[in-house]
Design an enzyme around this catalytic site. Structure first.
Site, mmCIF file in Angstrom:
data_model
loop_
_atom_site.group_PDB
_atom_site.id
_atom_site.type_symbol
_atom_site.label_atom_id
_atom_site.label_comp_id
_atom_site.label_asym_id
_atom_site.label_seq_id
_atom_site.Cartn_x
_atom_site.Cartn_y
_atom_site.Cartn_z
ATOM 1 N N ASN A 1 -4.510 -4.167 -0.233
ATOM 2 C CA ASN A 1 -4.142 -2.686 -0.071
ATOM 3 C C ASN A 1 -4.815 -1.748 -0.990
ATOM 4 O O ASN A 1 -4.868 -1.765 -2.043
ATOM 5 C CB ASN A 1 -2.533 -2.894 -0.649
ATOM 6 C CG ASN A 1 -1.943 -1.324 -0.217
ATOM 7 O OD1 ASN A 1 -2.644 -0.396 -0.374
ATOM 8 N ND2 ASN A 1 -0.586 -1.417 -0.082
ATOM 9 N N ASP B 1 6.024 6.357 0.116
ATOM 10 C CA ASP B 1 5.666 7.374 -0.701
ATOM 11 C C ASP B 1 6.297 8.792 -0.447
ATOM 12 O O ASP B 1 7.051 9.707 -1.209
ATOM 13 C CB ASP B 1 4.403 7.759 -1.578
ATOM 14 C CG ASP B 1 4.037 6.551 -2.614
ATOM 15 O OD1 ASP B 1 4.972 6.174 -3.317
ATOM 16 O OD2 ASP B 1 2.980 6.451 -2.962
ATOM 17 N N ASP C 1 3.042 -7.600 -6.831
ATOM 18 C CA ASP C 1 3.840 -7.733 -5.691
ATOM 19 C C ASP C 1 5.094 -6.768 -5.702
ATOM 20 O O ASP C 1 5.773 -6.645 -7.020
ATOM 21 C CB ASP C 1 4.338 -9.224 -5.615
ATOM 22 C CG ASP C 1 5.007 -9.369 -4.131
ATOM 23 O OD1 ASP C 1 4.183 -9.387 -3.281
ATOM 24 O OD2 ASP C 1 6.249 -9.519 -3.894
ATOM 25 N N SER C 2 5.411 -5.918 -4.905
ATOM 26 C CA SER C 2 6.088 -4.895 -5.252
ATOM 27 C C SER C 2 7.054 -4.595 -3.922
ATOM 28 O O SER C 2 6.759 -5.106 -2.856
ATOM 29 C CB SER C 2 5.465 -3.804 -5.557
ATOM 30 O OG SER C 2 4.160 -3.386 -4.622
ATOM 31 N N LYS D 1 2.632 10.594 -10.456
ATOM 32 C CA LYS D 1 3.007 9.493 -10.123
ATOM 33 C C LYS D 1 2.913 8.267 -11.216
ATOM 34 O O LYS D 1 3.842 7.423 -11.452
ATOM 35 C CB LYS D 1 2.691 8.950 -8.491
ATOM 36 C CG LYS D 1 3.173 7.780 -8.157
ATOM 37 C CD LYS D 1 2.720 7.132 -6.840
ATOM 38 C CE LYS D 1 3.440 5.490 -6.643
ATOM 39 N NZ LYS D 1 2.714 5.179 -5.473
ATOM 40 N N GLY E 1 -4.556 1.503 -1.217
ATOM 41 C CA GLY E 1 -3.779 2.387 -1.927
ATOM 42 C C GLY E 1 -3.537 1.760 -3.295
ATOM 43 O O GLY E 1 -3.404 2.285 -4.255
ATOM 44 N N GLY F 1 2.308 3.806 1.627
ATOM 45 C CA GLY F 1 3.680 3.232 1.875
ATOM 46 C C GLY F 1 4.816 4.138 1.957
ATOM 47 O O GLY F 1 4.856 5.006 2.670
ATOM 48 N N THR G 1 -5.678 -7.661 -4.427
ATOM 49 C CA THR G 1 -4.893 -6.896 -3.322
ATOM 50 C C THR G 1 -5.765 -6.683 -1.941
ATOM 51 O O THR G 1 -7.016 -6.526 -2.026
ATOM 52 C CB THR G 1 -4.184 -5.671 -3.641
ATOM 53 O OG1 THR G 1 -3.547 -5.179 -2.436
ATOM 54 C CG2 THR G 1 -5.321 -4.593 -4.207
ATOM 55 N N HIS H 1 6.678 2.483 -11.100
ATOM 56 C CA HIS H 1 7.223 0.983 -11.402
ATOM 57 C C HIS H 1 5.916 -0.052 -11.734
ATOM 58 O O HIS H 1 5.781 -0.685 -12.743
ATOM 59 C CB HIS H 1 7.609 0.236 -10.052
ATOM 60 C CG HIS H 1 7.020 0.731 -8.689
ATOM 61 N ND1 HIS H 1 6.594 2.034 -8.411
ATOM 62 C CD2 HIS H 1 6.489 -0.190 -7.887
ATOM 63 C CE1 HIS H 1 5.891 1.858 -7.319
ATOM 64 N NE2 HIS H 1 6.081 0.662 -6.923
#
Ligand code: ITT
Length: 197
Positions: free
Chosen positions: A12, A158, A76-77, A178, A14, A156, A10, A183
């Site tokens: 990202n 959140d 991928d989300s 969390k 986070g 994102g 990734t 997910h």
């Protein structure tokens, strides 16, 4: 099975941070000795041309596995809003140019005047172990979108996502909280379960 090195495929940071915690919370020290953030070993942008989360997760995991020869875990989300028939979904990272708070503003704008605040986060994970196997799983977390952002943790969307059964947004909950219900965690638990079989 324990990996010596595992790349989180990734860009990202986070997501990378979350994966480090999720892997530790789920598998302790039994999953990987070293968990590497992909941009630290190479520069690469993988085009997300898939039509599903699973296809995109596989594109990312396979591209990094080919580049590195190492086991790679990709995600991928997206966030799906009931009132928008599942949008932004696959395009959650690309709804507007700008940073996370621009995306949150866009989202709240889309929901203005709409009573239905129902939503779900979805994540597909792909673990690609070169010349051995590829695993894909999916996880979800249902909740609703609040009227204004609250909290500073996470990334994102959140600050506007209230998971079902909670009165705090993902960004107000601790990372650990969390990661009990997200997910991404639900999808990772499935990967870990398959590996243990
Ligand atoms: P990589 O493709 O490099 O992994 P990305 O951020 O572009 O990074 P995606 O294409 O999977 O990742 O986009 C998913 C977007 O959905 C992400 O950028 C966030 O805006 C949102 N998202 C996904 N999971 C989230 C979470 O746990 N909390 C908040 N927002 C999330």
């Amino acid at each position: 099975m324990k990996f010596t090195k595992l790349i989180i495929a990734t860009g990202n940071r986070g997501k990378y941070r979350e994966f480090c915690e999720i892997i530790r919370d789920t598998a302790g020290e039994n999953f990987a000795d070293e968990i590497i953030f992909a941009p630290e070993i190479s520069r690469m942008i993988v085009e997300e041309t898939g039509k599903t989360y699973a296809e995109n997760a596989m594109l990312k995991a396979r591209a990094w596995a080919e580049r590195s020869g190492l086991p790679c875990l990709a995600d991928d989300s997206g966030l799906e809003l009931d009132a928008l028939d599942g949008a932004p979904g696959l395009y959650s990272a690309r709804v507007v140019a700008g940073n996370d708070s621009d995306k949150v503003s866009w989202l709240l704008g889309q929901l203005e005047g709409k009573a239905d605040r129902g939503a779900r986060f979805v994540a597909s994970l792909c673990l690609c172990v070169p010349e051995k196997f590829t695993l894909i799983t999916e996880g979800e977390c249902r909740g609703k979108i609040v009227d204004s952002p609250s909290g500073y943790d996470g990334f994102g969307y959140d600050p506007v996502f209230l998971p079902e059964g909670y009165e705090l947004t993902f960004a107000e909950l601790s990372g650990h909280a969390k990661n009990q219900i997200s997910h991404r965690t639900n999808a990772f638990r499935k990967i870990y379960g398959l590996l243990k079989q």
